[in-house]
Design a protein around this motif. Structure first.
Motif, PDB file in Angstrom:
ATOM      1  N   HIS A 123       0.842  -1.205   0.000  1.00 44.71           N
ATOM      2  CA  HIS A 123       0.000   0.000   0.000  1.00 44.71           C
ATOM      3  C   HIS A 123       0.872   1.248   0.000  1.00 44.71           C
ATOM      4  N   ARG A 124       1.917   1.226   0.788  1.00 44.63           N
ATOM      5  CA  ARG A 124       2.757   2.427   0.936  1.00 44.63           C
ATOM      6  C   ARG A 124       3.673   2.638  -0.269  1.00 44.63           C
ATOM      7  N   LEU A 125       4.226   1.541  -0.808  1.00 50.98           N
ATOM      8  CA  LEU A 125       5.285   1.674  -1.824  1.00 50.98           C
ATOM      9  C   LEU A 125       4.843   1.268  -3.226  1.00 50.98           C
ATOM     10  N   GLY A 126       3.768   0.494  -3.317  1.00 53.28           N
ATOM     11  CA  GLY A 126       3.327  -0.031  -4.620  1.00 53.28           C
ATOM     12  C   GLY A 126       3.663  -1.504  -4.745  1.00 53.28           C
ATOM     13  N   ASP A 127       2.779  -2.243  -5.419  1.00 55.61           N
ATOM     14  CA  ASP A 127       2.950  -3.703  -5.544  1.00 55.61           C
ATOM     15  C   ASP A 127       4.316  -4.085  -6.115  1.00 55.61           C
ATOM     16  N   ASP A 128       4.745  -3.339  -7.139  1.00 56.69           N
ATOM     17  CA  ASP A 128       5.974  -3.732  -7.851  1.00 56.69           C
ATOM     18  C   ASP A 128       7.233  -3.569  -7.008  1.00 56.69           C
ATOM     19  N   GLN A 129       7.107  -2.862  -5.906  1.00 53.25           N
ATOM     20  CA  GLN A 129       8.303  -2.557  -5.100  1.00 53.25           C
ATOM     21  C   GLN A 129       8.517  -3.569  -3.985  1.00 53.25           C
ATOM     22  N   VAL A 130       7.592  -4.524  -3.860  1.00 53.67           N
ATOM     23  CA  VAL A 130       7.650  -5.409  -2.693  1.00 53.67           C
ATOM     24  C   VAL A 130       7.741  -6.869  -3.125  1.00 53.67           C
ATOM     25  N   VAL A 131       8.744  -7.568  -2.567  1.00 55.60           N
ATOM     26  CA  VAL A 131       8.874  -9.022  -2.731  1.00 55.60           C
ATOM     27  C   VAL A 131       8.796  -9.617  -1.332  1.00 55.60           C
ATOM     28  N   THR A 132       7.981 -10.643  -1.159  1.00 55.39           N
ATOM     29  CA  THR A 132       7.893 -11.269   0.161  1.00 55.39           C
ATOM     30  C   THR A 132       8.076 -12.777   0.013  1.00 55.39           C
ATOM     31  N   VAL A 133       8.877 -13.374   0.909  1.00 56.25           N
ATOM     32  CA  VAL A 133       9.236 -14.791   0.792  1.00 56.25           C
ATOM     33  C   VAL A 133       8.731 -15.557   2.012  1.00 56.25           C
ATOM     34  N   GLU A 134       8.034 -16.643   1.767  1.00 57.76           N
ATOM     35  CA  GLU A 134       7.519 -17.492   2.856  1.00 57.76           C
ATOM     36  C   GLU A 134       7.971 -18.928   2.596  1.00 57.76           C
ATOM     37  N   VAL A 135       8.509 -19.564   3.629  1.00 60.01           N
ATOM     38  CA  VAL A 135       9.060 -20.909   3.457  1.00 60.01           C
ATOM     39  C   VAL A 135       7.966 -21.974   3.396  1.00 60.01           C
ATOM     40  N   ASP A 136       6.820 -21.700   4.036  1.00 62.16           N
ATOM     41  CA  ASP A 136       5.775 -22.720   4.141  1.00 62.16           C
ATOM     42  C   ASP A 136       4.815 -22.589   2.942  1.00 62.16           C
ATOM     43  N   PRO A 137       4.725 -23.636   2.109  1.00 60.59           N
ATOM     44  CA  PRO A 137       3.915 -23.516   0.883  1.00 60.59           C
ATOM     45  C   PRO A 137       2.448 -23.202   1.151  1.00 60.59           C
TER      46      PRO A 137
END
Ligand SMILES: C[S@@+](CC[C@H](N)C(=O)[O-])C[C@H]1O[C@@H](n2cnc3c(N)ncnc32)[C@H](O)[C@@H]1O
Length: 384
Positions: A123-137
């Motif tokens: 929301h603050r930076l824009g979708d394209d600026q954020v990558v999020t990684v989660e180990v649990d599928p």
């Protein structure tokens, strides 16, 4: 209402108020989750069966546990260990503030969990600026779906966040919402952050899981920075082995049953070694010791338990009202390591240094080593 309450308490920074108001925490918390009751035990909450209780928990400043034992313990069972949660909103805001993001920044988040923090960043930076990684599928897939339903499309990667996400580099900021064990800040986070960029991560020791580390990445490939706060998070999966779950009761029982345990007394207040700034400093100085504060068999008495899983050593200091008045507390130690003696030595060393608070400690990370320092990177603190 949550935003109002946090704002009234001074915990809602102006630059995050808009995103905090726009992103509904309730859209990210599962219908069935757990919240700690007043005794600190997880209690199941169910949006369908008791929407009032569910809403009261989700819009309160409390963490919501969303997974136990990597999913092996199924709701509404309550035993086991929390392995994913929607963090306490005040802590989320504290971390976002410490992250110091600005428009145009690219951010890597490690530990997507529910996706709530990623939504705030998007929301603050824009979708394209954020990558999020989660180990649990399972969690990654649920977070992706919840983010999309709420109108956010950051890149959600299912994988090991300790290796970062090289395809998205360089990042201005890396934020981990899973704790790193001292000495093991993943170097890929440094490599993938632009010089001048920041890495923010909960950082702790087996003894005391708590300490928010903020590193600045330098041109020479090193990163340095201080502990800027206190944040007890669940650990990165691969760092759990440093402080394995579930051994306190076993080693406590072993100590209770021991006929050879050494008995002594101490004048160091047991609770002081196990909590706060002292516990942080002791954890930095000693190897592999875990600690916990437990109610003792005798009503009204509390026990500080120290244990080392590798050597099967344990020590307990009991806090009893009478011993307290006399200024001495009884200690029992069992196993090859004399854990209370080790901890008391580390405590004395910290006291002689003038009882520095955790924010006077800092960390340097290079490709080949990680060092802890006090006040200045040249003042290295001996670590195990
Ligand atoms: C406290 S929760 C994260 C909260 C989340 N940021 C939110 O807003 O809901 C920590 C998460 O880190 C994840 N995690 C643990 N080790 C990881 C790793 N090596 N890589 C990526 N995620 C990891 C856990 O599965 C868990 O979901």
């Amino acid at each position: 209402m949550l935003a109002e309450r946090l704002a009234a308490a001074g915990w809602l920074p102006a630059d995050w108020a808009g995103s905090f108001a726009a992103v509904d925490r309730g859209a990210f918390v599962p219908a069935r989750a757990w919240v700690d009751d007043e005794y600190g035990s997880p209690h199941p909450i169910d949006r369908d069966a008791d929407p009032t209780r569910w809403r009261a928990a989700v819009y309160a400043d409390v963490p919501i546990v969303t997974q136990l034992d990597d999913g092996a313990t199924v709701w509404p069972a309550t035993g086991g260990h929390a392995t994913s949660s929607a963090s306490q909103p005040r802590v989320v805001l504290e971390m976002l503030t410490a992250l110091d993001v600005h428009p145009g920044h690219r951010v890597l988040e490690v530990g997507t969990g529910t996706g709530y923090n990623a939504a705030l960043l998007a929301h603050r930076l824009g979708d394209d600026q954020v990558v999020t990684v989660e180990v649990d599928p399972t969690l990654a897939e649920l977070a992706r779906a919840r983010l999309a339903a709420a109108g956010y499309k950051p890149m959600v990667i299912c994988g090991d966040g300790a290796v970062g996400w090289p395809a998205g580099t360089p990042y201005h900021r890396v934020v981990s919402t899973a704790a790193v064990v001292a000495g093991h800040v993943p170097y890929p986070w440094v490599e993938q952050t632009r010089p001048g960029g920041l890495i923010l991560t909960p950082w702790g020791t087996p003894f005391r899981n708590g300490g928010l580390l903020r590193l600045t990445v330098h041109d020479d490939g090193a990163a340095t920075g201080r502990i800027v706060g206190d944040a007890a998070f669940m650990r990165l999966r691969q760092h759990r082995a440093a402080a394995p779950f579930g051994h306190a009761a076993r080693l406590g029982d072993l100590l209770d049953a021991s006929t050879t345990a050494e008995e002594s007394t101490t004048t160091v207040r047991p609770l002081e070694v196990a909590t706060g700034h002292a516990a942080f400093a002791i954890g930095v100085a000693i190897e592999g010791v875990q600690s916990g504060v437990f109610p003792d068999a005798e009503p009204g008495h509390v026990e500080v338990l120290l244990y080392d899983v590798r050597s099967e050593s344990g020590a307990a200091a009991r806090i009893t009202p009478t011993a307290d008045a006399a200024g001495r507390w009884p200690v029992r130690q069992h196993g090859p390591r004399r854990l209370w003696d080790e901890v008391e030595t580390a405590y004395t060393w910290w006291a002689l240094l003038g009882r520095p608070e955790r924010t006077r400690y800092g960390v340097t990370v290079t490709p080949t080593r990680q060092q802890v320092w006090l006040d200045h990177p040249s003042n290295i603190v001996p670590t195990p």
